[in-house]
Design an enzyme around this catalytic site. Structure first.
Site, PDB file in Angstrom:
ATOM      1  N   ARG A 217       0.854  -1.189   0.000  1.00  0.00           N
ATOM      2  CA  ARG A 217       0.000   0.000   0.000  1.00  0.00           C
ATOM      3  C   ARG A 217       0.895   1.247   0.000  1.00  0.00           C
ATOM      4  O   ARG A 217       1.897   1.292   0.721  1.00  0.00           O
ATOM      5  CB  ARG A 217      -0.904   0.022   1.245  1.00  0.00           C
ATOM      6  CG  ARG A 217      -2.050  -0.963   1.215  1.00  0.00           C
ATOM      7  CD  ARG A 217      -3.095  -0.632   0.145  1.00  0.00           C
ATOM      8  NE  ARG A 217      -4.224  -1.555   0.144  1.00  0.00           N
ATOM      9  CZ  ARG A 217      -4.323  -2.617  -0.656  1.00  0.00           C
ATOM     10  NH1 ARG A 217      -3.355  -2.901  -1.521  1.00  0.00           N
ATOM     11  NH2 ARG A 217      -5.400  -3.380  -0.614  1.00  0.00           N
TER      12      ARG A 217
ATOM     13  N   ASP B 203       4.231  -0.434  -7.198  1.00  0.00           N
ATOM     14  CA  ASP B 203       2.933  -0.741  -7.818  1.00  0.00           C
ATOM     15  C   ASP B 203       1.825   0.032  -7.119  1.00  0.00           C
ATOM     16  O   ASP B 203       0.685   0.028  -7.585  1.00  0.00           O
ATOM     17  CB  ASP B 203       2.649  -2.244  -7.735  1.00  0.00           C
ATOM     18  CG  ASP B 203       1.360  -2.627  -8.470  1.00  0.00           C
ATOM     19  OD1 ASP B 203       1.129  -2.057  -9.569  1.00  0.00           O
ATOM     20  OD2 ASP B 203       0.596  -3.460  -7.973  1.00  0.00           O
TER      21      ASP B 203
ATOM     22  N   HIS C 138      -1.056   0.146  -9.709  1.00  0.00           N
ATOM     23  CA  HIS C 138      -1.684  -0.865  -8.841  1.00  0.00           C
ATOM     24  C   HIS C 138      -2.320  -2.006  -9.659  1.00  0.00           C
ATOM     25  O   HIS C 138      -3.540  -2.174  -9.669  1.00  0.00           O
ATOM     26  CB  HIS C 138      -2.736  -0.210  -7.922  1.00  0.00           C
ATOM     27  CG  HIS C 138      -3.085  -1.052  -6.725  1.00  0.00           C
ATOM     28  ND1 HIS C 138      -3.476  -0.533  -5.517  1.00  0.00           N
ATOM     29  CD2 HIS C 138      -3.105  -2.406  -6.551  1.00  0.00           C
ATOM     30  CE1 HIS C 138      -3.727  -1.503  -4.659  1.00  0.00           C
ATOM     31  NE2 HIS C 138      -3.501  -2.655  -5.266  1.00  0.00           N
ATOM     32  N   ILE C 139      -1.450  -2.756 -10.320  1.00  0.00           N
ATOM     33  CA  ILE C 139      -1.935  -3.853 -11.166  1.00  0.00           C
ATOM     34  C   ILE C 139      -1.430  -5.220 -10.686  1.00  0.00           C
ATOM     35  O   ILE C 139      -1.418  -6.184 -11.442  1.00  0.00           O
ATOM     36  CB  ILE C 139      -1.536  -3.633 -12.651  1.00  0.00           C
ATOM     37  CG1 ILE C 139      -0.027  -3.356 -12.795  1.00  0.00           C
ATOM     38  CG2 ILE C 139      -2.354  -2.509 -13.269  1.00  0.00           C
ATOM     39  CD1 ILE C 139       0.472  -3.349 -14.227  1.00  0.00           C
ATOM     40  N   GLY C 140      -1.011  -5.271  -9.411  1.00  0.00           N
ATOM     41  CA  GLY C 140      -0.426  -6.515  -8.877  1.00  0.00           C
ATOM     42  C   GLY C 140      -1.303  -7.741  -9.078  1.00  0.00           C
ATOM     43  O   GLY C 140      -0.818  -8.803  -9.472  1.00  0.00           O
ATOM     44  N   SER C 141      -2.575  -7.610  -8.828  1.00  0.00           N
ATOM     45  CA  SER C 141      -3.452  -8.787  -8.924  1.00  0.00           C
ATOM     46  C   SER C 141      -4.205  -8.823 -10.251  1.00  0.00           C
ATOM     47  O   SER C 141      -5.127  -9.622 -10.427  1.00  0.00           O
ATOM     48  CB  SER C 141      -4.454  -8.790  -7.761  1.00  0.00           C
ATOM     49  OG  SER C 141      -5.340  -7.692  -7.869  1.00  0.00           O
TER      50      SER C 141
HETATM   51  O1  LIG Z   1      -6.209  -7.338  -3.053  1.00  0.00           O
HETATM   52  C1  LIG Z   1      -5.587  -6.320  -2.761  1.00  0.00           C
HETATM   53  O2  LIG Z   1      -5.442  -5.957  -1.590  1.00  0.00           O
HETATM   54  C2  LIG Z   1      -4.990  -5.528  -3.813  1.00  0.00           C
HETATM   55  O3  LIG Z   1      -4.436  -4.505  -3.576  1.00  0.00           O
HETATM   56  C3  LIG Z   1      -5.086  -6.029  -5.192  1.00  0.00           C
HETATM   57  O4  LIG Z   1      -6.136  -5.501  -5.862  1.00  0.00           O
END
Ligand SMILES: O=C(O)C(=O)CO
Length: 341
Positions: free
Chosen positions: A259, A283, A307-310
Site C-alpha cells: 500500500r 505498484d 496498482h496492477i499486482g493482482s
Molecule cells: O487485493 C488487494 O489488496 C490488492 O491490492 C489487489 O487488488
C-alpha cells in the site's frame, strides 16, 4: 485448488435453501462471472451498476440485503452497514488488503467478514519480481534515453544497474505474498533473506527460504533490496520515511507492492532525487490514482505502475470465486474460506 460449482459445499448450499433464499448485493458491475454464477444458485442478486461507484446508488441498493460481495475499494464503514440494516449477515471483499474496511465496526456488529488473500499471491509476486528487475536495471531511465535521443552506448559504463545475484533481500512483511516473492527469487542466486514482521514465521518457512527475522533497523541497513509486503495499518503507515531511507544502503532498491501509505512519498522522492537510495519500483502510490503531474513521475530512478499486482484474468476470477464462497458460507452460518478476522 478452489472449490467449484457442484462441490459438496455447493450442493449443501443448494439443498439448504430451496429457491432464492437470500438477497446479495454485488457492489460492482465488473465482478467476474465465476463468483456471480455461484451466488446465483440460491441468491437473488442486486448489482451496483455505476463505475466508479456512485455512493448513493450503493447505499440505496444495500438496503435490506442479507449478504454483500464488496467488489471495489470503496469505504466499507458504519454508513454502509447502517444503510444495509440489521439483517445483514455476511460480507466478503474481493481483495487481500482490507484497509478500506472499518473492521472494528463490522466486528462490533458480529457480521462475518471475508477477504481474498492467497489466490493473488502468485500474480502479485510475479509483478514484484518484474519491478525488482525493472528498478535495479534502470528500465524506465533506459526507455527515456531512447525517447530523448540519448542512446549513448558508446560509453562503457552506461546505465549500469544493481545485481540481484548474491543480494540480501529484506522483506517488510513476510506473509503469503512475501514468501511467494522469495520463492521466485530463489532462481536468481540471491544470498539471503531477512524479514521484519510482528510475529516470527514458522521455522520450516525460515529454513525453506534461508530467512532470518531481524529488527527494522537491521533490515534497512543490511538489505540490497527491500520489498514492502505488509498490510497497511496504523503501525505500518509512513514507516518508510526520511529516517528509514537514511539508514539504507546507497545502492538499495525499494519495492512496494503493498500500500502506498506505508511509504512517506515526499521523503521517498527526496531520497531518490538525491540518490540517497538507488531506485524504487512501486505498484502502489499515495494517493491512487496518482496525478500525472506528480513529481515522483519526473524521476529517472522510479518505476511506477498503477496498482496492477493482482490484475490477471485468472486471478480476478479466482478472487470472485473465493469472495462468493465466503459470502455463501457466511449466509449458511459456516466458517468462511478466508475470514478477515
Ligand atoms: O487485493 C488487494 O489488496 C490488492 O491490492 C489487489 O487488488
Amino acid at each position: 485448488s478452489l472449490p467449484r460449482r457442484g462441490s459438496s459445499n455447493q450442493s449443501q448450499n443448494r439443498t439448504m435453501s430451496a429457491g432464492k433464499a437470500f438477497k446479495v448485493l454485488v457492489t460492482h458491475p465488473e465482478v467476474p462471472q465465476e463468483g456471480i454464477d455461484l451466488l446465483k444458485e440460491n441468491c437473488e442478486i442486486i448489482q451496483v451498476q455505476s463505475v466508479p461507484t456512485n455512493r448513493a446508488e450503493l447505499l440505496e441498493k444495500i438496503r435490506g440485503v442479507d449478504g454483500v460481495l464488496w467488489g471495489g475499494h470503496e469505504p466499507l464503514n458504519a454508513e454502509a452497514l447502517d444503510a444495509a440494516g440489521p439483517q445483514l449477515k455476511s460480507i466478503s471483499t474481493m481483495s487481500a488488503g482490507i484497509d478500506y474496511v472499518d473492521v472494528p465496526e463490522v466486528k462490533r456488529r458480529k457480521i462475518p467478514l471475508g477477504h481474498t488473500p492467497t489466490v493473488l499471491n502468485t500474480a502479485v509476486a510475479d509483478l514484484a519480481v518484474g519491478l525488482l528487475i525493472a528498478a535495479s536495471r534502470r528500465f524506465h531511465e533506459g526507455r527515456k534515453t531512447i525517447d530523448n535521443d540519448k542512446w549513448e552506448n558508446y560509453h562503457l559504463n552506461w546505465l549500469l544497474g544493481q545485481d540481484i545475484r548474491d543480494a540480501t533481500v529484506g522483506f517488510y512483511g513476510f506473509g503469503g505474498i512475501g514468501q511467494a516473492i522469495a520463492k521466485r527469487l530463489g532462481g536468481f542466486d540471491i544470498d539471503k533473506v531477512l524479514y521484519t514482521t510482528r510475529r516470527r514465521v514458522h521455522k520450516e518457512i525460515e529454513e525453506e527460504f534461508n530467512a532470518k527475522k531481524v529488527d527494522f533497523d537491521t533490515l534497512l541497513a543490511e538489505s540490497d533490496f527491500i520489498v514492502i509486503a505488509s498490510p497497511l495499518t496504523k503501525d505500518t503507515q509512513g514507516v518508510f520515511n526520511a529516517t528509514a531511507f537514511n539508514k539504507m544502503k546507497q545502492t538499495a532498491v525499494l519495492i512496494n507492492i503493498a500500500r502506498g501509505k506505508i511509504v512517506n512519498q515526499d521523503d521517498l522522492y527526496e531520497a531518490l532525487k538525491s540518490k540517497r537510495i538507488f531506485s524504487a519500483g512501486l505498484d502502489v502510490t499515495d494517493p491512487e490514482p496518482l496525478s500525472p503531474k506528480d513529481k515522483l513521475l519526473t524521476l529517472d530512478n522510479a518505476v511506477v505502475l498503477p496498482h496492477i499486482g493482482s490484475a490477471t484474468k485468472r486471478t480476478r476470477a479466482d478472487m470472485s470465486t473465493i469472495a462468493a464462497h465466503n459470502v455463501l458460507r457466511g449466509l449458511a452460518g459456516e466458517p468462511m474460506l478466508s475470514p478477515a478476522y
